[in-house]
Scaffold this active site. Structure first.
Site, mmCIF file in Angstrom:
data_model
loop_
_atom_site.group_PDB
_atom_site.id
_atom_site.type_symbol
_atom_site.label_atom_id
_atom_site.label_comp_id
_atom_site.label_asym_id
_atom_site.label_seq_id
_atom_site.Cartn_x
_atom_site.Cartn_y
_atom_site.Cartn_z
ATOM 1 N NE ARG A 229 9.214 4.036 0.796
ATOM 2 C CZ ARG A 229 9.515 2.982 1.560
ATOM 3 N NH1 ARG A 229 10.227 1.982 1.037
ATOM 4 N NH2 ARG A 229 9.116 2.922 2.811
ATOM 5 C CE LYS A 254 11.376 7.351 4.026
ATOM 6 N NZ LYS A 254 9.992 7.884 4.040
ATOM 7 C CG HIS A 318 3.799 7.276 -2.449
ATOM 8 N ND1 HIS A 318 5.020 6.637 -2.491
ATOM 9 C CD2 HIS A 318 3.390 7.208 -1.157
ATOM 10 C CE1 HIS A 318 5.347 6.229 -1.285
ATOM 11 N NE2 HIS A 318 4.366 6.551 -0.452
ATOM 12 N NE ARG A 321 5.061 2.830 -0.097
ATOM 13 C CZ ARG A 321 5.817 1.871 0.436
ATOM 14 N NH1 ARG A 321 6.153 0.819 -0.286
ATOM 15 N NH2 ARG A 321 6.231 1.963 1.687
ATOM 16 C CG HIS A 344 5.385 1.215 6.446
ATOM 17 N ND1 HIS A 344 4.015 1.135 6.371
ATOM 18 C CD2 HIS A 344 5.755 2.044 5.432
ATOM 19 C CE1 HIS A 344 3.577 1.858 5.371
ATOM 20 N NE2 HIS A 344 4.611 2.418 4.776
ATOM 21 C CE1 TYR A 353 -1.798 3.101 2.796
ATOM 22 C CE2 TYR A 353 -0.299 1.948 4.256
ATOM 23 C CZ TYR A 353 -0.513 2.791 3.189
ATOM 24 O OH TYR A 353 0.557 3.351 2.519
#
Length: 371
Positions: A229, A254, A318, A321, A344, A353
């Protein structure tokens, strides 16, 4: 002929040049390619700082396309900042309001919210307070909050993401003030489930190769090759690069979580060249005056690279990424490892994805080919 109108505006106590146009994808992309251009949610317009250099830059930039540039409104008194509520000017904040907002900001910081979240919550709360002054409301009521939601968010067709941020911010402010409102009918709209934009390997290579500045090239290569990120990349320290284990240590990402991601051998060589040339002290990538690189500066690197390559896709940092994750999946990497590399919480987030993987889609046999 397409027409661009330049307006003299006053935004945040500074003179700006507003760029008005009838919505057109080509015009929008051309505007976004400008250096230092920003979008004001308050004004609903793209703008740059008011300088003679920027006036010349804007005129030349649009004339390249043979578009008509109307600059007759660049003289006179600047238009004042207006709200998105039918272009009705909101009253200014009182001094007591400013003091309350500053205390609210400190309260949010104590909650350990991210700087971006704090800034957004304070901004929308300021609009809400000014809206209360407009409606001559001395108390925060359910009706006032519902009207604000409609006038400020729904009617101007703000994004679902922004609406959720507004609701969260105002609810935090009411919590801070100790105000409890019964029967609030504002529901949180579901966020649109859009598939991410993904670049091909060739497109990623073109973007990175288009950058001649060693520092900027290393930054873009880092974002892509480690799937970071933006905030994670600009907060990296030199000692977070573990060249012996070929890993990158991401700290307090995050969700306040640490993780490791892979370090590319090609990136490592590029980082070594960059380090010898720039000798960063505290952060791996630092601004001209020291300290961590800013988000705006980071995004400008990509914007200039995209402009040089003539890439038509609408992308952000982003996107790199997203592309990293998709390319790993297409190379056969297990989703569980991709989830770990990206940081995640849920495998459901990583599963997106599978919907954009070119190889997975190509392997599906089309029934029409059976005819």
């Amino acid at each position: 002929m397409k027409t661009i109108t330049l307006n003299l505006l006053s935004h945040r106590n500074t003179d700006r040049i507003g760029i008005a146009f009838q919505w057109d994808r080509e015009v929008l992309n051309h505007i976004k390619a400008l250096p230092h251009v920003k979008f004001s949610k308050t004004l609903g317009v793209y703008y740059v700082n008011y300088t003679s250099e920027n006036k010349k830059l804007l005129y030349a930039h649009f004339r390249k396309k043979n578009w008509y540039v109307n600059y007759s409104k660049l003289s006179g008194t600047p238009q004042k900042t207006i709200s998105t509520t039918e272009h009705v000017e909101l009253p200014p904040l009182h001094e007591k309001d400013r003091e309350n907002l500053e205390k609210f900001k400190k309260w949010l910081n104590q909650k350990r919210l991210s700087p971006n979240t704090v800034a957004t919550y304070v901004e929308v709360t300021a609009f809400f307070i000014r809206y209360a002054h407009l409606k001559q409301s001395k108390t925060f009521t359910v009706r006032l909050l519902e009207n604000f939601n409609y006038d400020f968010i729904v009617r101007p067709n703000k994004s679902v993401s922004y609406q959720n941020q507004c609701i969260n911010g105002i609810k935090k402010f009411l919590e801070y003030k100790g105000v409890h409102l019964e029967n609030i009918t504002i529901s949180r709209p579901q966020k649109e489930k859009k598939l991410p934009t993904v670049l091909s390997l060739d497109e990623v290579k073109q973007l990175i190769d288009a950058v001649s500045n060693l520092k900027h090239k290393a930054f873009l290569a880092l974002i892509y090759s480690a799937g970071l990120r933006v905030g994670e990349a600009i907060n990296l320290r030199p000692n977070d690069i573990d060249s012996k284990r070929m890993l990158i240590h991401i700290k307090s990402a995050k969700g306040k979580k640490d993780r490791y991601t892979i370090l590319s051998a090609t990136l490592l060589e590029l980082l070594r060249m960059y380090y010898k040339a720039y000798r960063p002290k505290n952060f791996l990538f630092e601004g001209q005056s020291g300290g961590a690189y800013s988000h705006a500066s980071a995004q400008r690197i990509l914007k200039k690279a995209r402009y040089k390559t003539g890439l038509k896709k609408q992308i952000t940092l982003h996107t790199l990424r997203h592309s990293f994750a998709t390319h790993l999946l297409e190379n056969g990497t297990d989703l569980r490892y991709i989830q770990q590399l990206l940081g995640h919480n849920s495998p459901k987030t990583t599963m997106i994805y599978t919907h954009v993987s070119e190889r997975s889609i190509r392997n599906i046999r089309n029934p029409f080919d059976s005819f």
